[in-house]
Design a protein around this motif. Structure first.
Motif, PDB file in Angstrom:
ATOM      1  N   VAL A  10      58.302  32.366  38.512  1.00  0.00           N
ATOM      2  CA  VAL A  10      56.773  32.731  37.986  1.00  0.00           C
ATOM      3  C   VAL A  10      55.705  31.782  38.392  1.00  0.00           C
ATOM      4  N   CYS A  11      56.133  30.329  38.548  1.00  0.00           N
ATOM      5  CA  CYS A  11      55.047  29.596  39.181  1.00  0.00           C
ATOM      6  C   CYS A  11      54.903  29.589  40.378  1.00  0.00           C
ATOM      7  N   SER A  12      55.721  30.082  41.324  1.00  0.00           N
ATOM      8  CA  SER A  12      55.260  30.259  42.739  1.00  0.00           C
ATOM      9  C   SER A  12      54.556  31.510  42.868  1.00  0.00           C
ATOM     10  N   SER A  13      54.735  32.519  41.991  1.00  0.00           N
ATOM     11  CA  SER A  13      53.915  33.867  42.326  1.00  0.00           C
ATOM     12  C   SER A  13      52.362  33.841  42.268  1.00  0.00           C
ATOM     13  N   PHE A  14      52.123  32.350  41.733  1.00  0.00           N
ATOM     14  CA  PHE A  14      50.626  32.470  41.487  1.00  0.00           C
ATOM     15  C   PHE A  14      50.120  31.613  42.791  1.00  0.00           C
ATOM     16  N   THR A  15      50.686  31.207  43.798  1.00  0.00           N
ATOM     17  CA  THR A  15      50.096  30.960  44.965  1.00  0.00           C
ATOM     18  C   THR A  15      50.100  32.029  46.116  1.00  0.00           C
ATOM     19  N   VAL A  16      50.421  33.078  45.617  1.00  0.00           N
ATOM     20  CA  VAL A  16      50.229  34.166  46.600  1.00  0.00           C
ATOM     21  C   VAL A  16      48.875  34.474  46.985  1.00  0.00           C
ATOM     22  N   TYR A  17      47.802  34.667  46.146  1.00  0.00           N
ATOM     23  CA  TYR A  17      46.410  34.559  46.174  1.00  0.00           C
ATOM     24  C   TYR A  17      45.963  33.370  46.474  1.00  0.00           C
ATOM     25  N   SER A  18      45.128  33.492  47.849  1.00  0.00           N
ATOM     26  CA  SER A  18      44.505  32.176  48.428  1.00  0.00           C
ATOM     27  C   SER A  18      42.968  32.376  48.521  1.00  0.00           C
ATOM     28  N   PHE A  19      42.168  31.704  48.387  1.00  0.00           N
ATOM     29  CA  PHE A  19      40.714  31.215  48.495  1.00  0.00           C
ATOM     30  C   PHE A  19      40.200  32.049  49.820  1.00  0.00           C
ATOM     31  N   ASP A  20      40.798  31.766  50.926  1.00  0.00           N
ATOM     32  CA  ASP A  20      40.461  32.349  52.174  1.00  0.00           C
ATOM     33  C   ASP A  20      40.995  33.657  52.299  1.00  0.00           C
ATOM     34  N   GLY A  21      41.950  34.231  51.550  1.00  0.00           N
ATOM     35  CA  GLY A  21      42.063  35.585  51.500  1.00  0.00           C
ATOM     36  C   GLY A  21      41.111  36.599  50.679  1.00  0.00           C
ATOM     37  N   ILE A  22      40.729  35.808  49.568  1.00  0.00           N
ATOM     38  CA  ILE A  22      39.615  36.693  48.957  1.00  0.00           C
ATOM     39  C   ILE A  22      38.319  36.583  49.889  1.00  0.00           C
ATOM     40  N   LEU A  23      37.976  35.565  50.655  1.00  0.00           N
ATOM     41  CA  LEU A  23      36.746  35.629  51.294  1.00  0.00           C
ATOM     42  C   LEU A  23      36.936  36.534  52.520  1.00  0.00           C
ATOM     43  N   VAL A  24      38.296  36.721  53.117  1.00  0.00           N
ATOM     44  CA  VAL A  24      38.090  37.739  53.925  1.00  0.00           C
ATOM     45  C   VAL A  24      38.235  39.031  53.557  1.00  0.00           C
ATOM     46  N   PHE A  25      38.670  39.428  52.187  1.00  0.00           N
ATOM     47  CA  PHE A  25      38.686  40.697  51.591  1.00  0.00           C
ATOM     48  C   PHE A  25      37.077  41.017  51.355  1.00  0.00           C
ATOM     49  N   GLY A  26      36.305  39.978  50.790  1.00  0.00           N
ATOM     50  CA  GLY A  26      35.073  40.427  50.539  1.00  0.00           C
ATOM     51  C   GLY A  26      34.074  40.736  51.744  1.00  0.00           C
ATOM     52  N   LEU A  27      34.297  39.598  52.719  1.00  0.00           N
ATOM     53  CA  LEU A  27      33.725  40.200  54.114  1.00  0.00           C
ATOM     54  C   LEU A  27      33.963  41.413  54.667  1.00  0.00           C
ATOM     55  N   LEU A  28      35.348  41.877  54.671  1.00  0.00           N
ATOM     56  CA  LEU A  28      35.741  43.161  55.048  1.00  0.00           C
ATOM     57  C   LEU A  28      34.895  44.197  54.363  1.00  0.00           C
ATOM     58  N   PHE A  29      34.942  44.022  53.151  1.00  0.00           N
ATOM     59  CA  PHE A  29      34.388  45.085  51.922  1.00  0.00           C
ATOM     60  C   PHE A  29      33.033  45.016  52.417  1.00  0.00           C
ATOM     61  N   ILE A  30      32.243  44.098  52.467  1.00  0.00           N
ATOM     62  CA  ILE A  30      30.789  44.249  52.859  1.00  0.00           C
ATOM     63  C   ILE A  30      30.549  45.003  54.000  1.00  0.00           C
ATOM     64  N   CYS A  31      31.498  44.651  55.040  1.00  0.00           N
ATOM     65  CA  CYS A  31      31.102  45.190  56.456  1.00  0.00           C
ATOM     66  C   CYS A  31      31.550  46.654  56.393  1.00  0.00           C
ATOM     67  N   THR A  32      32.469  46.874  55.559  1.00  0.00           N
ATOM     68  CA  THR A  32      33.037  48.214  55.542  1.00  0.00           C
ATOM     69  C   THR A  32      31.728  49.198  54.985  1.00  0.00           C
ATOM     70  N   CYS A  33      31.417  48.903  53.729  1.00  0.00           N
ATOM     71  CA  CYS A  33      30.300  49.392  53.247  1.00  0.00           C
ATOM     72  C   CYS A  33      29.065  49.574  53.862  1.00  0.00           C
ATOM     73  N   ALA A  34      28.645  48.454  54.648  1.00  0.00           N
ATOM     74  CA  ALA A  34      27.542  48.502  55.343  1.00  0.00           C
ATOM     75  C   ALA A  34      27.660  49.736  56.728  1.00  0.00           C
ATOM     76  N   TYR A  35      28.847  49.761  57.036  1.00  0.00           N
ATOM     77  CA  TYR A  35      29.139  50.751  57.976  1.00  0.00           C
ATOM     78  C   TYR A  35      29.021  52.171  57.396  1.00  0.00           C
ATOM     79  N   LEU A  36      29.472  52.218  56.441  1.00  0.00           N
ATOM     80  CA  LEU A  36      29.682  53.646  55.730  1.00  0.00           C
ATOM     81  C   LEU A  36      28.213  53.967  55.195  1.00  0.00           C
ATOM     82  N   LYS A  37      27.130  53.142  55.180  1.00  0.00           N
ATOM     83  CA  LYS A  37      26.134  53.574  54.731  1.00  0.00           C
ATOM     84  C   LYS A  37      25.252  54.071  55.729  1.00  0.00           C
ATOM     85  N   LYS A  38      25.777  54.015  57.171  1.00  0.00           N
ATOM     86  CA  LYS A  38      25.283  54.569  58.321  1.00  0.00           C
ATOM     87  C   LYS A  38      25.895  55.983  58.548  1.00  0.00           C
ATOM     88  N   VAL A  39      26.969  56.504  58.022  1.00  0.00           N
ATOM     89  CA  VAL A  39      27.564  57.827  57.992  1.00  0.00           C
ATOM     90  C   VAL A  39      26.880  58.576  56.948  1.00  0.00           C
TER      91      VAL A  39
END
Length: 86
Positions: A10-39
Motif C-alpha cells: 500500500v505504501c509503495s503504491s503512492f510513489t507511482v505518481y510523480s511531479f514530473d509526470g504530472i508536468l508532462v501530462f499538463g504540457l501535453l494536454f495544453i499542446c493538444t488542446c491548442a492544436y485542436l483549436k486549429k481544427v
C-alpha cells in the motif's frame, strides 16, 4: 515490531505518481488542446463550452495559443530533463 507485507504494497503504491509526470501530462494536454483549436470541426464541438468540465479544454487551448512561446520552451526543457537528466 515487524511491518506487515500489506503495508509495504500500500505504501509503495503512492510513489507511482510523480511531479514530473504530472508536468508532462499538463504540457501535453495544453499542446493538444491548442492544436485542436486549429481544427474547425473539433473547435466547434470540443472547445465551444467556456464553463464547467468542458471549459477545461477551452481554457487549456487559450493558454496554449496565448503563451505558445512559454509552452514550447517548457516542452523543450521537459524533454531535455527526461532524456538526459532522469
Amino acid at each position: 515490531t515487524i511491518p506487515s507485507p500489506t503495508c509495504n504494497r500500500v505504501c509503495s503504491s503512492f510513489t507511482v505518481y510523480s511531479f514530473d509526470g504530472i508536468l508532462v501530462f499538463g504540457l501535453l494536454f495544453i499542446c493538444t488542446c491548442a492544436y485542436l483549436k486549429k481544427v474547425p470541426r473539433l473547435n466547434s464541438w470540443l472547445l465551444s463550452e467556456k464553463k464547467g468540465v468542458w471549459g477545461v479544454f477551452y481554457k487549456a487551448a487559450v493558454i496554449g495559443t496565448r503563451l505558445h512561446i512559454a509552452v514550447g520552451a517548457s516542452c523543450m526543457c521537459m524533454a531535455f530533463y527526461l532524456i538526459f537528466l532522469k
